[in-house]
Design a protein around this motif. Structure first.
Motif, PDB file in Angstrom:
ATOM      1  N   UNK A 257       2.715   4.104  10.477  1.00 18.38           N
ATOM      2  CA  UNK A 257       3.952   4.232  11.284  1.00 18.38           C
ATOM      3  C   UNK A 257       4.820   5.317  10.627  1.00 18.38           C
ATOM      4  N   UNK A 258       4.845   5.521   9.484  1.00 14.79           N
ATOM      5  CA  UNK A 258       6.002   6.333   8.574  1.00 14.79           C
ATOM      6  C   UNK A 258       5.467   7.878   8.797  1.00 14.79           C
ATOM      7  N   UNK A 259       4.045   7.788   8.747  1.00 15.20           N
ATOM      8  CA  UNK A 259       3.469   9.450   8.979  1.00 15.20           C
ATOM      9  C   UNK A 259       3.539   9.710  10.175  1.00 15.20           C
ATOM     10  N   UNK A 260       3.261   9.053  11.310  1.00 16.11           N
ATOM     11  CA  UNK A 260       3.851   9.374  12.699  1.00 16.11           C
ATOM     12  C   UNK A 260       5.005   9.753  12.771  1.00 16.11           C
ATOM     13  N   UNK A 261       5.985   9.166  12.205  1.00 14.43           N
ATOM     14  CA  UNK A 261       7.351   9.469  12.389  1.00 14.43           C
ATOM     15  C   UNK A 261       7.563  10.716  11.711  1.00 14.43           C
ATOM     16  N   UNK A 262       6.975  11.146  10.536  1.00  9.05           N
ATOM     17  CA  UNK A 262       7.170  12.436   9.934  1.00  9.05           C
ATOM     18  C   UNK A 262       6.542  13.558  10.868  1.00  9.05           C
ATOM     19  N   UNK A 263       5.479  13.412  11.438  1.00  6.53           N
ATOM     20  CA  UNK A 263       5.085  14.221  12.620  1.00  6.53           C
ATOM     21  C   UNK A 263       5.827  14.265  13.917  1.00  6.53           C
TER      22      UNK A 263
ATOM     23  N   UNK B 159       0.919  -1.120   0.032  1.00  7.60           N
ATOM     24  CA  UNK B 159      -0.087  -0.122  -0.091  1.00  7.60           C
ATOM     25  C   UNK B 159       0.788   1.253   0.066  1.00  7.60           C
ATOM     26  N   UNK B 160       0.495   2.207  -0.865  1.00  8.91           N
ATOM     27  CA  UNK B 160       1.375   3.302  -0.981  1.00  8.91           C
ATOM     28  C   UNK B 160       0.628   4.613  -0.262  1.00  8.91           C
ATOM     29  N   UNK B 161       1.513   5.741  -0.336  1.00  8.11           N
ATOM     30  CA  UNK B 161       0.550   6.807   0.610  1.00  8.11           C
ATOM     31  C   UNK B 161      -0.553   7.139   0.087  1.00  8.11           C
ATOM     32  N   UNK B 162      -0.775   7.352  -1.513  1.00  9.40           N
ATOM     33  CA  UNK B 162      -2.236   7.420  -1.886  1.00  9.40           C
ATOM     34  C   UNK B 162      -3.244   6.820  -1.561  1.00  9.40           C
ATOM     35  N   UNK B 163      -2.804   5.481  -1.623  1.00 10.96           N
ATOM     36  CA  UNK B 163      -4.041   4.534  -1.221  1.00 10.96           C
ATOM     37  C   UNK B 163      -4.541   4.593   0.275  1.00 10.96           C
ATOM     38  N   UNK B 164      -3.330   4.857   0.904  1.00  9.85           N
ATOM     39  CA  UNK B 164      -3.551   4.966   2.650  1.00  9.85           C
ATOM     40  C   UNK B 164      -4.457   6.240   2.696  1.00  9.85           C
TER      41      UNK B 164
ATOM     42  N   UNK C  40      -1.461  10.161  15.989  1.00 10.66           N
ATOM     43  CA  UNK C  40      -2.377   9.323  15.194  1.00 10.66           C
ATOM     44  C   UNK C  40      -3.686  10.040  14.848  1.00 10.66           C
ATOM     45  N   UNK C  41      -4.295  10.933  16.105  1.00 11.96           N
ATOM     46  CA  UNK C  41      -5.417  11.704  15.758  1.00 11.96           C
ATOM     47  C   UNK C  41      -5.028  12.761  14.663  1.00 11.96           C
ATOM     48  N   UNK C  42      -4.068  13.278  14.592  1.00  9.18           N
ATOM     49  CA  UNK C  42      -3.735  14.253  13.413  1.00  9.18           C
ATOM     50  C   UNK C  42      -3.657  13.644  12.267  1.00  9.18           C
ATOM     51  N   UNK C  43      -3.342  12.457  11.887  1.00  9.38           N
ATOM     52  CA  UNK C  43      -3.340  11.533  10.757  1.00  9.38           C
ATOM     53  C   UNK C  43      -5.082  11.523  10.541  1.00  9.38           C
ATOM     54  N   UNK C  44      -5.770  11.160  11.509  1.00 10.24           N
ATOM     55  CA  UNK C  44      -7.324  11.126  11.351  1.00 10.24           C
ATOM     56  C   UNK C  44      -7.953  12.492  10.906  1.00 10.24           C
ATOM     57  N   UNK C  45      -7.274  13.462  10.821  1.00 14.12           N
ATOM     58  CA  UNK C  45      -7.632  14.678  10.271  1.00 14.12           C
ATOM     59  C   UNK C  45      -7.607  15.014   8.850  1.00 14.12           C
TER      60      UNK C  45
ATOM     61  N   UNK D   5      -1.927  -5.586   1.992  1.00 14.06           N
ATOM     62  CA  UNK D   5      -2.396  -4.279   2.107  1.00 14.06           C
ATOM     63  C   UNK D   5      -2.873  -3.904   3.352  1.00 14.06           C
ATOM     64  N   UNK D   6      -3.039  -4.649   4.399  1.00 15.66           N
ATOM     65  CA  UNK D   6      -3.343  -4.417   5.880  1.00 15.66           C
ATOM     66  C   UNK D   6      -2.147  -4.299   6.476  1.00 15.66           C
ATOM     67  N   UNK D   7      -1.103  -4.938   6.146  1.00 21.84           N
ATOM     68  CA  UNK D   7       0.316  -4.637   6.670  1.00 21.84           C
ATOM     69  C   UNK D   7       0.724  -3.372   6.343  1.00 21.84           C
ATOM     70  N   UNK D   8       0.454  -2.943   4.958  1.00 22.05           N
ATOM     71  CA  UNK D   8       0.804  -1.883   4.368  1.00 22.05           C
ATOM     72  C   UNK D   8       0.460  -0.580   5.042  1.00 22.05           C
ATOM     73  N   UNK D   9      -1.135  -0.695   5.322  1.00 22.28           N
ATOM     74  CA  UNK D   9      -1.523   0.293   6.038  1.00 22.28           C
ATOM     75  C   UNK D   9      -1.004   0.626   7.250  1.00 22.28           C
ATOM     76  N   UNK D  10      -0.571  -0.260   7.982  1.00 21.37           N
ATOM     77  CA  UNK D  10       0.131  -0.055   9.366  1.00 21.37           C
ATOM     78  C   UNK D  10       1.419   0.485   9.154  1.00 21.37           C
TER      79      UNK D  10
END
Length: 195
Positions: free
Chosen positions: A47-53, A1-6, A80-85, A38-43
């Protein structure tokens, strides 16, 4: 799963489900219909987005919203909440944490006692577990969390582990500095002695 799909999944979730419990149920069902990869890719994406933040400036924004303090765990759940925005709000917040003041989810909290925020509290710990739960549902094997996290670790093996937040730490309780760095959040969330 890539960032666009996520991000497509996160945005669709925001459109179709409301409230944390409903959003989590939607995400779990949506992910469980996908392949294990895809499920693993979502995680991995999460994780990568949370590291960016993982920055001192975003941590300061969380501290400002929370009244002057935010624990390590609290900041993890805040990211994690910020990702949910959604993608646009998340990316703006990573670049300029003060833009969180413009998010409807933050504006509704301003001026209200923190004790009354209830389900609107800016944290979403459960988002970190939804892919593991979807993995268990998809594989129909109970207790397979170890296998799931091994698969996540295998995909992240080349990722550099970020141990410390990026940037330089500063004291959000310093009103002059906070007003300079986080003018909107400082105005909307004055530091008080009581949470």
């Amino acid at each position: 799963m890539d960032n666009d799909s996520f991000w497509k999944i996160i945005e669709e979730c925001r459109e179709k489900a409301h409230g944390r419990a409903e959003r989590l149920a939607w995400l779990k069902d949506e992910l469980a219909r996908r392949t294990v990869k895809e499920i693993v890719g979502f995680q991995v994406c999460l994780d990568r987005l949370c590291e960016q933040a993982f920055t001192w400036d975003l941590w300061a924004a969380a501290e400002r919203i929370f009244g002057g303090w935010c624990s390590d765990d609290g900041f993890c759940y805040f990211r994690l909440w910020a990702v949910g925005l959604g993608q646009a709000a998340f990316e703006r917040a990573v670049r300029d944490p003060d833009t969180l003041a413009e998010a409807p989810e933050v504006r509704r909290l301003a001026g209200r006692p923190r004790g009354g925020w209830g389900d609107h509290w800016p944290e979403w710990e459960e988002l970190d577990y939804v892919a593991a739960e979807a993995y268990e549902q998809a594989t129909q094997v109970s207790g397979e969390f170890a296998t799931f996290y091994e698969a996540v670790d295998a995909l992240q093996s080349d990722d550099e582990l970020v141990r410390d937040p990026l940037g330089k730490r500063w004291d959000v309780r310093d009103e002059v500095e906070a007003s300079r760095r986080l003018p909107q959040l400082s105005s909307r969330f004055p530091i008080t002695m009581q949470p």
